[in-house]
Design a protein around this motif. Structure first.
Motif, mmCIF file in Angstrom:
data_model
loop_
_atom_site.group_PDB
_atom_site.id
_atom_site.type_symbol
_atom_site.label_atom_id
_atom_site.label_comp_id
_atom_site.label_asym_id
_atom_site.label_seq_id
_atom_site.Cartn_x
_atom_site.Cartn_y
_atom_site.Cartn_z
ATOM 1 N N MET A 57 0.845 -1.203 0.000
ATOM 2 C CA MET A 57 0.000 0.000 0.000
ATOM 3 C C MET A 57 0.880 1.252 0.000
ATOM 4 O O MET A 57 1.806 1.369 0.799
ATOM 5 C CB MET A 57 -0.906 0.013 1.245
ATOM 6 N N THR A 58 0.608 2.161 -0.895
ATOM 7 C CA THR A 58 1.402 3.377 -1.011
ATOM 8 C C THR A 58 1.093 4.344 0.118
ATOM 9 O O THR A 58 -0.070 4.559 0.462
ATOM 10 C CB THR A 58 1.118 4.071 -2.363
ATOM 11 N N THR A 59 2.144 4.917 0.701
ATOM 12 C CA THR A 59 1.974 5.892 1.775
ATOM 13 C C THR A 59 1.596 7.246 1.195
ATOM 14 O O THR A 59 2.186 7.707 0.213
ATOM 15 C CB THR A 59 3.270 6.034 2.587
ATOM 16 N N ASP A 60 0.601 7.883 1.783
ATOM 17 C CA ASP A 60 0.261 9.255 1.407
ATOM 18 C C ASP A 60 1.150 10.202 2.196
ATOM 19 O O ASP A 60 1.016 10.345 3.413
ATOM 20 C CB ASP A 60 -1.218 9.545 1.703
ATOM 21 N N TRP A 61 2.073 10.851 1.507
ATOM 22 C CA TRP A 61 2.976 11.808 2.160
ATOM 23 C C TRP A 61 2.322 13.176 2.301
ATOM 24 O O TRP A 61 2.783 14.011 3.070
ATOM 25 C CB TRP A 61 4.270 11.943 1.358
ATOM 26 N N LEU A 62 1.265 13.392 1.558
ATOM 27 C CA LEU A 62 0.627 14.708 1.459
ATOM 28 C C LEU A 62 -0.832 14.607 1.877
ATOM 29 O O LEU A 62 -1.517 13.641 1.551
ATOM 30 C CB LEU A 62 0.726 15.195 0.011
ATOM 31 N N THR A 63 -1.282 15.617 2.623
ATOM 32 C CA THR A 63 -2.691 15.740 2.982
ATOM 33 C C THR A 63 -3.266 16.958 2.261
ATOM 34 O O THR A 63 -2.680 18.039 2.304
ATOM 35 C CB THR A 63 -2.866 15.910 4.498
ATOM 36 N N ILE A 64 -4.400 16.764 1.578
ATOM 37 C CA ILE A 64 -5.052 17.875 0.882
ATOM 38 C C ILE A 64 -6.461 18.026 1.439
ATOM 39 O O ILE A 64 -7.252 17.077 1.419
ATOM 40 C CB ILE A 64 -5.108 17.646 -0.641
ATOM 41 N N LYS A 65 -6.765 19.221 1.947
ATOM 42 C CA LYS A 65 -8.099 19.554 2.440
ATOM 43 C C LYS A 65 -8.605 20.769 1.658
ATOM 44 O O LYS A 65 -7.819 21.654 1.324
ATOM 45 C CB LYS A 65 -8.065 19.869 3.937
ATOM 46 N N ALA A 66 -9.902 20.800 1.406
ATOM 47 C CA ALA A 66 -10.460 21.909 0.638
ATOM 48 C C ALA A 66 -11.793 22.333 1.228
ATOM 49 O O ALA A 66 -12.588 21.494 1.673
ATOM 50 C CB ALA A 66 -10.645 21.508 -0.826
ATOM 51 N N GLY A 67 -12.023 23.646 1.258
ATOM 52 C CA GLY A 67 -13.332 24.167 1.609
ATOM 53 C C GLY A 67 -14.371 23.676 0.608
ATOM 54 O O GLY A 67 -14.026 23.198 -0.486
ATOM 55 N N ARG A 68 -15.647 23.813 0.953
ATOM 56 C CA ARG A 68 -16.695 23.170 0.160
ATOM 57 C C ARG A 68 -16.663 23.571 -1.311
ATOM 58 O O ARG A 68 -16.770 22.703 -2.197
ATOM 59 C CB ARG A 68 -18.077 23.473 0.751
ATOM 60 N N ASP A 69 -16.543 24.841 -1.634
ATOM 61 C CA ASP A 69 -16.559 25.258 -3.038
ATOM 62 C C ASP A 69 -15.373 24.665 -3.794
ATOM 63 O O ASP A 69 -15.513 24.204 -4.942
ATOM 64 C CB ASP A 69 -16.536 26.781 -3.146
ATOM 65 N N ALA A 70 -14.204 24.694 -3.164
ATOM 66 C CA ALA A 70 -13.001 24.146 -3.806
ATOM 67 C C ALA A 70 -13.115 22.631 -3.955
ATOM 68 O O ALA A 70 -12.722 22.067 -4.988
ATOM 69 C CB ALA A 70 -11.765 24.514 -2.990
ATOM 70 N N TRP A 71 -13.659 21.964 -2.936
ATOM 71 C CA TRP A 71 -13.814 20.508 -2.981
ATOM 72 C C TRP A 71 -14.755 20.105 -4.119
ATOM 73 O O TRP A 71 -14.457 19.186 -4.885
ATOM 74 C CB TRP A 71 -14.353 20.017 -1.638
ATOM 75 N N LEU A 72 -15.870 20.796 -4.245
ATOM 76 C CA LEU A 72 -16.814 20.494 -5.319
ATOM 77 C C LEU A 72 -16.184 20.743 -6.685
ATOM 78 O O LEU A 72 -16.405 19.972 -7.637
ATOM 79 C CB LEU A 72 -18.079 21.337 -5.158
ATOM 80 N N HIS A 73 -15.394 21.820 -6.801
ATOM 81 C CA HIS A 73 -14.734 22.122 -8.068
ATOM 82 C C HIS A 73 -13.794 20.989 -8.460
ATOM 83 O O HIS A 73 -13.769 20.563 -9.629
ATOM 84 C CB HIS A 73 -13.961 23.435 -7.972
ATOM 85 N N ILE A 74 -13.025 20.514 -7.502
ATOM 86 C CA ILE A 74 -12.079 19.430 -7.799
ATOM 87 C C ILE A 74 -12.813 18.151 -8.176
ATOM 88 O O ILE A 74 -12.402 17.423 -9.094
ATOM 89 C CB ILE A 74 -11.139 19.206 -6.602
ATOM 90 N N GLN A 75 -13.933 17.853 -7.503
ATOM 91 C CA GLN A 75 -14.705 16.662 -7.855
ATOM 92 C C GLN A 75 -15.186 16.731 -9.299
ATOM 93 O O GLN A 75 -15.209 15.724 -10.015
ATOM 94 C CB GLN A 75 -15.902 16.507 -6.909
ATOM 95 N N ASP A 76 -15.568 17.898 -9.744
ATOM 96 C CA ASP A 76 -16.111 18.056 -11.097
ATOM 97 C C ASP A 76 -15.031 18.203 -12.166
ATOM 98 O O ASP A 76 -15.216 17.757 -13.306
ATOM 99 C CB ASP A 76 -17.025 19.285 -11.160
ATOM 100 N N ASN A 77 -13.915 18.854 -11.804
ATOM 101 C CA ASN A 77 -12.959 19.274 -12.832
ATOM 102 C C ASN A 77 -11.519 18.822 -12.598
ATOM 103 O O ASN A 77 -10.663 19.089 -13.445
ATOM 104 C CB ASN A 77 -12.952 20.804 -12.935
ATOM 105 N N GLY A 78 -11.222 18.195 -11.463
ATOM 106 C CA GLY A 78 -9.825 17.991 -11.124
ATOM 107 C C GLY A 78 -9.218 19.335 -10.739
ATOM 108 O O GLY A 78 -9.916 20.246 -10.272
ATOM 109 N N LEU A 79 -7.909 19.491 -10.942
ATOM 110 C CA LEU A 79 -7.244 20.753 -10.611
ATOM 111 C C LEU A 79 -6.330 21.163 -11.753
ATOM 112 O O LEU A 79 -5.440 20.407 -12.161
ATOM 113 C CB LEU A 79 -6.436 20.608 -9.317
ATOM 114 N N ASN A 80 -6.563 22.370 -12.262
ATOM 115 C CA ASN A 80 -5.770 22.914 -13.362
ATOM 116 C C ASN A 80 -5.154 24.250 -12.959
ATOM 117 O O ASN A 80 -5.668 24.933 -12.067
ATOM 118 C CB ASN A 80 -6.645 23.108 -14.598
ATOM 119 N N ALA A 81 -4.091 24.622 -13.633
ATOM 120 C CA ALA A 81 -3.355 25.831 -13.269
ATOM 121 C C ALA A 81 -4.222 27.076 -13.304
ATOM 122 O O ALA A 81 -4.121 27.954 -12.430
ATOM 123 C CB ALA A 81 -2.146 25.998 -14.187
#
Length: 355
Positions: free
Chosen positions: A1-25
């Motif tokens: 099992m791969t270790t997660d070295w990074l934790t990513i948390k997002a407020g609701r608007d940002a979380w919903l955006h990532i669910q729909d679109n991923g993350l782009n520059a």
């Protein structure tokens, strides 16, 4: 099992955006960088990825807001080779040495020396003339005793700490927030920041280095900067006094706020470090993405902690150099993981809703 070295948390608007679109520059409207001295070493791998790869794909200007070490990190962006500049800053910072009992003057002189090597005069011109990366640094203008030195400054710091414990708004009796900004920025994202008196001042060739030095001028550790060119007269010190990890309204940002952070908690101001109940949370920041080292990452580091300023006193020069280099190298694990998650779209599964 791969270790997660990074934790990513997002407020609701940002979380919903990532669910729909991923993350782009181009999703990012503001990049945040906190105070924290050498704690930033674990983020240097992420900086290299963002500065050299991720943001190179942007089509719109990027606003950046930093205090202290965060502002210094971001001074790489807009230079001819931002990755090389980041590497240089990392090396210069890691290799700082002082006498057995350095005084404020010695530490200040070393900071000035580092500044001139990291951001030469020619780079200042380039940074001000380019418009792809718009720098914004918070510096603190000190009022009354906080703008003095020695025992009177200590008295001012104690008074402002006591006032802050009652309410952060009381800091306005002791300090002003001054945002030094790229000359082509209108600082729209900061409209309405009146929790304490706030002023905006354009960056220029005359005040660029003054402002960068001031935002990292820790009280009682470095000398402050008197009368920054173009700014209201007075003594200027570390921007983290008022905005250590930030507790600001980012609702006016056009896009998401990306916050690579070395800590899992957000401490609003310098005097809030011991006030455990005073933390900024995702409900206050619906459009913010907070990235920080996972507990597993921190446990993997030498001494089981990220670097901090106490290492100067607690470790020999040789041990400190080795430890800080290892922390930087370990940080590349987080950068590699972030790249993989973004490019594969796995970030949708990895991001947590920050409440």
């Amino acid at each position: 099992m791969t270790t997660d070295w990074l934790t990513i948390k997002a407020g609701r608007d940002a979380w919903l955006h990532i669910q729909d679109n991923g993350l782009n520059a181009d999703d990012i409207g503001l990049l945040l960088g906190a105070s924290g001295g050498p704690k930033w070493f674990v983020l240097q791998g992420i900086d290299r990825y963002l500065f050299g790869d991720f943001f190179s794909q942007r089509t719109q200007p990027l606003d950046m807001l930093g205090t202290s070490a965060g502002a210094w990190r971001f001074a790489s962006l807009g230079q001819a080779d931002p990755v090389a500049a980041s590497d240089l800053f990392c090396r210069l910072y890691r290799q700082q040495t002082y006498s057995a009992k350095p005084d404020v003057r010695e530490i200040t002189d070393e900071a000035i020396k580092l500044l001139h090597e990291y951001v030469p005069d020619a780079a200042v011109i380039d940074l001000l003339q380019q418009d792809k990366y718009r720098h914004h640094w918070i510096v603190t203008r000190c009022r009354g005793l906080t703008g003095t030195n020695g025992r009177r400054q200590i008295a001012g710091l104690l008074g402002s700490a006591a006032a802050n414990a009652m309410s952060r708004r009381h800091l306005g009796r002791f300090y002003d927030r001054v945002i030094m900004h790229h000359p082509q920025s209108t600082v729209e994202f900061a409209k309405g920041w009146q929790d304490i008196p706030t002023y905006t001042v354009p960056l220029s060739q005359e005040n660029f280095k003054q402002a960068l030095l001031a935002t990292g001028s820790i009280p009682m550790v470095l000398e402050g900067v008197m009368d920054i060119a173009g700014a209201p007269p007075g003594m200027y010190r570390d921007g983290g006094i008022t905005d250590y990890h930030f507790d600001l309204d980012f609702s006016a940002v056009n896009g998401l706020v990306l916050y690579p952070h070395f800590y899992h908690q957000v401490v609003p101001g310098w005097f809030d470090k011991s006030l455990k109940w005073r933390r900024t949370r995702g409900k206050q920041w619906p459009n913010v993405i907070l990235m920080s080292p996972s507990p597993e990452f921190i446990a993997s580091l030498p001494y089981g902690k990220i670097p901090d300023r106490t290492d100067f006193a607690k470790l020999s020069v040789e041990d400190r150099f080795k430890y800080w280099q290892q922390a930087v190298e370990h940080g590349h694990r987080m950068a590699d993981q972030l790249r993989e998650w973004i490019e594969s779209g796995e970030i949708r599964q990895k991001v947590q809703l920050w409440t």
